[in-house]
Design an enzyme around this catalytic site. Sequence first.
Site: not given
Length: 326
Positions: A115, A196, A199
């Site tokens: 992140k 994967k 969104k």
Amino acid sequence: MSKPTIFSGIQPSGRLHIGNYLGALTNFVALQNSGQYQCVFSLVDYHSISEDYSPQEKREMILDLAANFLAAGVDSEKSILFLQSQVPEHTELAWVFNCITPVSELERMTQYKDKAQKQSKNINMGLLDYPVLMAADILLYRATAVPVGLDQKQHLELTNVIARKFNRRFGNYFKEIQPLWTHFPKVMDLKRPDKKMSKSDPSGCLFLDDAPDVVLKKLKGAVTASAAGKKSPGEENLMLLLAHFGQAEEIAYFADAQKTGTLKFSELKETLARDISAYFAGFREKKQALLNRPEYLAEVLGQGAQQARKIAQTTFIEVKQKIGLL
Ligand code: TRP
């Protein structure tokens, strides 16, 4: 004897897709309906603000996620469903845990590193502290089982490290938690089936509330090409979806076509689009009805928070006693 408690959380940070549904929600509903557990499910909004986000959209995302939970079959009569920020003991317990968690443990978390790389201009303290808040979420309810995907493995191990440190320093209190891995195979992106489903790539992602024409369009655009001599990952992905959403005869028919080399992708895609749209028709209808009543959603969350708080307050008073503040 009271039932063991299960805790899990989902961040309100955008629309849920079929991968989230199969990997998390259906599993939550099954655990709830097994009758074997006290289930506590949280919309973890405090976690979600550690990532770049827009304040204008957050409230809507919270109500949308609440509607997803309920439409998927989480029942607020059977489970506790609540918004994390409405139970202040989460951040309070996280602070107590902060004071026993070595920074070095947090710095080696792979999700933190990922992140931090993704939002390099916003490497905030919350991003680093994320797993401590997660440990507080779980241990506040004295949960012993946590249904999550394997991507959360390191965080759950850290939760146990924190529990052990607490017990050693202040006396035995928290029990070890058991992960309940959700074994559903990964659903891959339709356009880039080596990744994967996510969104952040909407064109390759089937959202739970996509209308039938959108589902068809996305499936028609699914990539099925393969490198010479290799299995096509896109084809595997479509077959995986068929295995879950298709009728038994369809599954047998396409498996056979695969074997004999007569599989027509256009036919498979149309079948899948029909099946997926039909599968989620009831869900979409329920969800829309819920979204039309935001005040009802807020009330469900409010009642959930009251139930959650009762448990959380009891734990936190005991924690304060243990650590010498009370
Ligand atoms: N980190 C989890 C995820 O991204 C969400 C989460 C927050 C969670 N607190 C939790 C999951 C406690 C399980 C238990 O999926």
